[in-house]
Design a protein around this motif. Structure first.
Motif, PDB file in Angstrom:
ATOM      1  N   MET A   1     -49.496   9.164  -5.538  1.00  0.00           N
ATOM      2  CA  MET A   1     -49.448  10.049  -4.733  1.00  0.00           C
ATOM      3  C   MET A   1     -47.852  10.050  -3.684  1.00  0.00           C
ATOM      4  N   ILE A   2     -47.708  10.451  -2.846  1.00  0.00           N
ATOM      5  CA  ILE A   2     -46.455  10.225  -2.275  1.00  0.00           C
ATOM      6  C   ILE A   2     -46.790  10.245  -0.851  1.00  0.00           C
ATOM      7  N   GLU A   3     -45.314   9.046  -0.494  1.00  0.00           N
ATOM      8  CA  GLU A   3     -45.498   8.859   1.138  1.00  0.00           C
ATOM      9  C   GLU A   3     -44.866   9.239   2.163  1.00  0.00           C
ATOM     10  N   ILE A   4     -45.800   9.653   3.294  1.00  0.00           N
ATOM     11  CA  ILE A   4     -45.379  10.699   4.315  1.00  0.00           C
ATOM     12  C   ILE A   4     -43.875  10.900   4.873  1.00  0.00           C
ATOM     13  N   TYR A   5     -44.164   8.861   5.494  1.00  0.00           N
ATOM     14  CA  TYR A   5     -43.062   7.986   6.421  1.00  0.00           C
ATOM     15  C   TYR A   5     -42.414   7.141   5.385  1.00  0.00           C
ATOM     16  N   SER A   6     -41.440   7.097   6.159  1.00  0.00           N
ATOM     17  CA  SER A   6     -39.825   5.588   5.207  1.00  0.00           C
ATOM     18  C   SER A   6     -39.785   5.154   7.035  1.00  0.00           C
ATOM     19  N   SER A   7     -40.072   3.786   7.180  1.00  0.00           N
ATOM     20  CA  SER A   7     -39.298   3.160   7.791  1.00  0.00           C
ATOM     21  C   SER A   7     -37.739   2.805   7.482  1.00  0.00           C
ATOM     22  N   TYR A   8     -37.229   2.862   8.754  1.00  0.00           N
ATOM     23  CA  TYR A   8     -35.766   2.070   8.834  1.00  0.00           C
ATOM     24  C   TYR A   8     -35.702   1.045   9.948  1.00  0.00           C
ATOM     25  N   GLY A   9     -34.161   0.532  10.179  1.00  0.00           N
ATOM     26  CA  GLY A   9     -33.816  -0.484  10.787  1.00  0.00           C
ATOM     27  C   GLY A   9     -31.914  -0.251  10.796  1.00  0.00           C
ATOM     28  N   CYS A  10     -32.039  -0.790  11.855  1.00  0.00           N
ATOM     29  CA  CYS A  10     -30.729  -0.250  12.461  1.00  0.00           C
ATOM     30  C   CYS A  10     -29.934  -1.974  12.201  1.00  0.00           C
ATOM     31  N   LYS A  11     -28.643  -1.956  11.384  1.00  0.00           N
ATOM     32  CA  LYS A  11     -27.862  -3.641  11.863  1.00  0.00           C
ATOM     33  C   LYS A  11     -27.979  -3.852  12.811  1.00  0.00           C
ATOM     34  N   ILE A  12     -27.181  -3.130  13.790  1.00  0.00           N
ATOM     35  CA  ILE A  12     -26.146  -3.031  14.358  1.00  0.00           C
ATOM     36  C   ILE A  12     -26.381  -3.191  16.214  1.00  0.00           C
ATOM     37  N   CYS A  13     -27.373  -2.673  16.311  1.00  0.00           N
ATOM     38  CA  CYS A  13     -28.800  -2.163  17.713  1.00  0.00           C
ATOM     39  C   CYS A  13     -30.232  -3.129  17.606  1.00  0.00           C
ATOM     40  N   LYS A  14     -30.456  -3.155  16.363  1.00  0.00           N
ATOM     41  CA  LYS A  14     -32.013  -3.547  15.561  1.00  0.00           C
ATOM     42  C   LYS A  14     -33.133  -3.106  16.279  1.00  0.00           C
ATOM     43  N   HIS A  15     -32.983  -1.745  16.523  1.00  0.00           N
ATOM     44  CA  HIS A  15     -33.790  -0.548  16.373  1.00  0.00           C
ATOM     45  C   HIS A  15     -34.321  -0.433  15.569  1.00  0.00           C
ATOM     46  N   GLU A  16     -35.306  -0.172  15.231  1.00  0.00           N
ATOM     47  CA  GLU A  16     -36.209   0.881  13.906  1.00  0.00           C
ATOM     48  C   GLU A  16     -36.546   1.717  14.425  1.00  0.00           C
ATOM     49  N   PHE A  17     -36.919   2.550  13.448  1.00  0.00           N
ATOM     50  CA  PHE A  17     -36.885   4.370  13.399  1.00  0.00           C
ATOM     51  C   PHE A  17     -37.692   4.769  12.431  1.00  0.00           C
ATOM     52  N   VAL A  18     -38.325   5.946  12.308  1.00  0.00           N
ATOM     53  CA  VAL A  18     -39.433   6.466  11.644  1.00  0.00           C
ATOM     54  C   VAL A  18     -38.927   7.800  11.109  1.00  0.00           C
ATOM     55  N   LEU A  19     -38.817   7.891  10.261  1.00  0.00           N
ATOM     56  CA  LEU A  19     -38.457   9.620   9.672  1.00  0.00           C
ATOM     57  C   LEU A  19     -38.925   9.834   8.509  1.00  0.00           C
ATOM     58  N   LEU A  20     -39.955  10.955   8.633  1.00  0.00           N
ATOM     59  CA  LEU A  20     -40.355  11.853   7.537  1.00  0.00           C
ATOM     60  C   LEU A  20     -39.811  11.828   6.042  1.00  0.00           C
ATOM     61  N   SER A  21     -40.636  11.784   4.944  1.00  0.00           N
ATOM     62  CA  SER A  21     -39.602  11.693   3.570  1.00  0.00           C
ATOM     63  C   SER A  21     -38.967  13.494   3.786  1.00  0.00           C
ATOM     64  N   GLU A  22     -39.717  14.149   3.544  1.00  0.00           N
ATOM     65  CA  GLU A  22     -39.620  15.675   3.452  1.00  0.00           C
ATOM     66  C   GLU A  22     -37.803  15.645   4.743  1.00  0.00           C
ATOM     67  N   GLN A  23     -37.231  15.240   5.690  1.00  0.00           N
ATOM     68  CA  GLN A  23     -36.377  14.914   5.724  1.00  0.00           C
ATOM     69  C   GLN A  23     -35.379  14.180   5.205  1.00  0.00           C
ATOM     70  N   GLU A  24     -35.905  12.907   4.746  1.00  0.00           N
ATOM     71  CA  GLU A  24     -34.885  12.085   4.640  1.00  0.00           C
ATOM     72  C   GLU A  24     -34.905  12.771   2.938  1.00  0.00           C
ATOM     73  N   GLN A  25     -35.257  12.977   2.062  1.00  0.00           N
ATOM     74  CA  GLN A  25     -34.781  14.011   0.836  1.00  0.00           C
ATOM     75  C   GLN A  25     -34.155  15.439   1.220  1.00  0.00           C
ATOM     76  N   GLU A  26     -34.154  15.363   1.988  1.00  0.00           N
ATOM     77  CA  GLU A  26     -32.972  17.281   2.641  1.00  0.00           C
ATOM     78  C   GLU A  26     -32.058  16.046   2.630  1.00  0.00           C
ATOM     79  N   GLN A  27     -31.827  15.224   3.639  1.00  0.00           N
ATOM     80  CA  GLN A  27     -30.397  14.665   4.062  1.00  0.00           C
ATOM     81  C   GLN A  27     -29.827  14.473   3.095  1.00  0.00           C
ATOM     82  N   LEU A  28     -30.087  13.723   2.311  1.00  0.00           N
ATOM     83  CA  LEU A  28     -29.776  13.055   1.152  1.00  0.00           C
ATOM     84  C   LEU A  28     -29.280  13.946   0.070  1.00  0.00           C
TER      85      LEU A  28
END
Length: 72
Positions: A1-28
């Motif tokens: 089963m495909i995961e829908i959400y991907s969680s990321y963290g920033c090394k600089i400002c230490k904030h976290e954000f969530v992307l849809l896997s479709e958006q992530e794959q499209e960017q890459l």
């Protein structure tokens, strides 16, 4: 089963954000890079993949600093 959400963290400002896997794959696929939406840094690390948004959000940790609770 495909995961829908991907969680990321920033090394600089230490904030976290969530992307849809479709958006992530499209960017890459288009040879683009991911940046932090808060500070525009390219230094982001992948933390978690999940089907549920609640699971991505629960991975956060908190610490008490000078009487206030802060996210790490």
């Amino acid at each position: 089963m495909i995961e829908i959400y991907s969680s990321y963290g920033c090394k600089i400002c230490k904030h976290e954000f969530v992307l849809l896997s479709e958006q992530e794959q499209e960017q890459l696929k288009n040879n683009r890079y991911l940046v932090c939406p808060y500070c525009s840094s390219q230094k982001v690390i992948k933390q978690n993949k999940s089907d549920s948004l609640k699971e991505c959000m629960s991975a956060r940790s908190y610490k008490r600093e000078k009487g206030a609770i802060r996210q790490r």
